[in-house]
Each structure stands twice: as structure tokens, then as C-alpha cells.
Design an enzyme around this catalytic site. Structure first.
Site, PDB file in Angstrom:
ATOM      1  N   GLY A  40      52.056  60.156   3.420  1.00  0.00           N
ATOM      2  CA  GLY A  40      52.355  61.587   3.448  1.00  0.00           C
ATOM      3  C   GLY A  40      53.197  61.971   4.643  1.00  0.00           C
ATOM      4  O   GLY A  40      54.104  61.243   5.061  1.00  0.00           O
ATOM      5  N   LYS A  81      47.045  62.330  13.181  1.00  0.00           N
ATOM      6  CA  LYS A  81      47.692  62.402  14.478  1.00  0.00           C
ATOM      7  C   LYS A  81      47.715  63.811  15.059  1.00  0.00           C
ATOM      8  O   LYS A  81      47.356  64.033  16.212  1.00  0.00           O
ATOM      9  CB  LYS A  81      49.122  61.855  14.375  1.00  0.00           C
ATOM     10  CG  LYS A  81      49.176  60.377  14.005  1.00  0.00           C
ATOM     11  CD  LYS A  81      50.613  59.902  13.823  1.00  0.00           C
ATOM     12  CE  LYS A  81      50.669  58.441  13.405  1.00  0.00           C
ATOM     13  NZ  LYS A  81      52.056  57.975  13.152  1.00  0.00           N
ATOM     14  N   GLU A 140      47.048  67.110  -0.732  1.00  0.00           N
ATOM     15  CA  GLU A 140      46.504  66.322   0.374  1.00  0.00           C
ATOM     16  C   GLU A 140      44.986  66.439   0.394  1.00  0.00           C
ATOM     17  O   GLU A 140      44.441  67.540   0.487  1.00  0.00           O
ATOM     18  CB  GLU A 140      47.082  66.807   1.703  1.00  0.00           C
ATOM     19  CG  GLU A 140      48.602  66.746   1.780  1.00  0.00           C
ATOM     20  CD  GLU A 140      49.128  67.258   3.102  1.00  0.00           C
ATOM     21  OE1 GLU A 140      48.822  66.648   4.150  1.00  0.00           O
ATOM     22  OE2 GLU A 140      49.831  68.285   3.097  1.00  0.00           O
ATOM     23  N   ILE A 162      38.885  63.332   2.677  1.00  0.00           N
ATOM     24  CA  ILE A 162      37.656  62.763   2.121  1.00  0.00           C
ATOM     25  C   ILE A 162      36.578  62.767   3.199  1.00  0.00           C
ATOM     26  O   ILE A 162      36.809  62.327   4.321  1.00  0.00           O
ATOM     27  CB  ILE A 162      37.905  61.325   1.626  1.00  0.00           C
ATOM     28  CG1 ILE A 162      39.043  61.320   0.585  1.00  0.00           C
ATOM     29  CG2 ILE A 162      36.632  60.741   1.019  1.00  0.00           C
ATOM     30  CD1 ILE A 162      39.455  59.921   0.142  1.00  0.00           C
TER      31      ILE A 162
END
Length: 198
Positions: A63, A69, A127, A130
Site C-alpha cells: 500500500g 511507519k 485498507e 487486523i
């Protein structure tokens, strides 16, 4: 213009019932009876609500490389073909549901669908964050998800810290919402173990 409707709504993560007048597809602030506190209620359009639950399958692709980050919330991104299967009636926004990787264990998820206004995305994306820590990346893996609920619309933020806080708040709500019986039943959906049709 949406049709004005009056509805008694249970706000699960607020733990109360409120009577609201709303127009489908618009965001409305209402006051809980006996309280001065405001609760924001987001009403989906009837067409969008009829699209749920939505079952989607695809591949995990690279992605925008900012979930871990920049935000501290790693995401698994669906491939473009999977994103293209989204019904046009489904509003862009933040949803929740269940997900698995390569027919493995089923986990809770938070999923962002659309063009992230804070990052000024030029490409629609799906997006998934999880709610599980994985030891390694799983790019190229099969991902299956059942989107069962709508949390809020896409919003812009004044800073990345505001965005981080919003995501953290979303996750806190989703954990509770997915424990509700009507949500938890989807965890055992046979869809997660079925082989992909050729």
C-alpha cells in the site's frame, strides 16, 4: 436531499438510546435525554446499508507504506480488483467486521474505504487494520473479509496526531461492537473456510 426520518437508535459504544431526527447520508449531533453531552450519529444511506454485510476477497498488496511507519497501525491493503467490486452504493468511510488470511484464524478488523482526505489520496483504497500481531509480512496472501458495520465517514484532520487518536478511538469502539451477538456470529461464517470458486 435525504428523507427526514425519526428513529430510536441504540448507540452501542455509548451505552444509551437516543431519539433522533436524521436525513439519510448526513451526520447529525443529538443530545442524550437527561444529559448535556452531544453524541454524533452518522446515518448511512439506505442503499449503503443494504450492501451490508459485504463479502470481499483478494490479495494483499503493498500500500502507501504509512500504516506502520507514520501511524503505528499496520494495514493490509486489498488489490485493485477487490476494491473495484465494492458496490457504488457503499459510502466511503470507516467500517468494521471480520477478516482472515489464507483461510487461517478469523480476526476482528477495522477497514478504511475511500480516498483518505488527510493524505490526499488520488486512488481509492481498502485498507484493513487486523486486530492481531503478525510475526511477518504476508504480501501476496489471500485475504477474505466480511464488512458488517459502518462506524463513521472519512474525515480530514488538522494533524497526524489527531488522526492517530481517531483510529485509536475507532478500534476501542470496534472491539466492543464485534462482541455483540449479532456481530460475533459472522466470525464463524463458512465463507472464511470455503475455497475460492474458479
Amino acid at each position: 436531499m435525504g428523507t427526514v426520518q425519526e428513529e430510536l437508535v441504540y448507540i452501542g459504544f455509548e451505552g444509551c438510546y437516543v431519539l433522533i431526527n436524521w436525513k439519510a447520508g448526513q451526520q447529525n449531533s443529538v443530545t442524550q435525554a437527561g444529559s448535556s453531552s452531544k453524541i454524533t450519529v452518522v446515518a448511512m444511506s439506505n442503499e449503503a446499508e443494504s450492501s451490508l454485510p459485504f463479502y470481499v476477497e483478494g490479495k494483499v498488496v503493498t500500500g502507501f507504506q504509512r500504516g506502520s511507519k507514520a501511524l503505528g497501525f499496520p494495514t493490509a491493503n486489498f488489490d485493485d480488483n477487490a476494491v473495484a467490486t465494492m458496490p457504488v452504493s457503499m459510502d466511503n468511510g470507516v467500517y468494521f467486521g471480520w477478516v482472515n488470511i489464507n483461510n487461517g484464524p478469523v480476526y476482528k478488523m477495522l477497514v478504511s474505504i475511500g480516498w483518505n482526505p488527510y493524505f490526499k489520496n488520488e486512488k481509492k483504497s481498502m485498507e484493513v487494520h487486523i486486530l492481531n500481531k503478525f510475526k511477518e509480512d504476508f504480501y501476496g496472501s489471500q485475504i477474505k473479509a466480511v464488512i458488517i458495520g459502518y462506524l463513521r465517514p472519512m474525515l480530514d484532520f488538522n494533524s497526524i496526531d489527531e488522526l492517530r487518536k481517531a483510529i485509536a478511538d475507532d478500534l476501542e469502539k470496534v472491539v466492543d461492537l464485534l462482541e455483540e451477538p449479532e456481530s460475533a456470529v459472522f466470525k464463524d461464517d463458512k465463507y472464511f473456510t470455503a475455497e475460492k470458486e474458479s
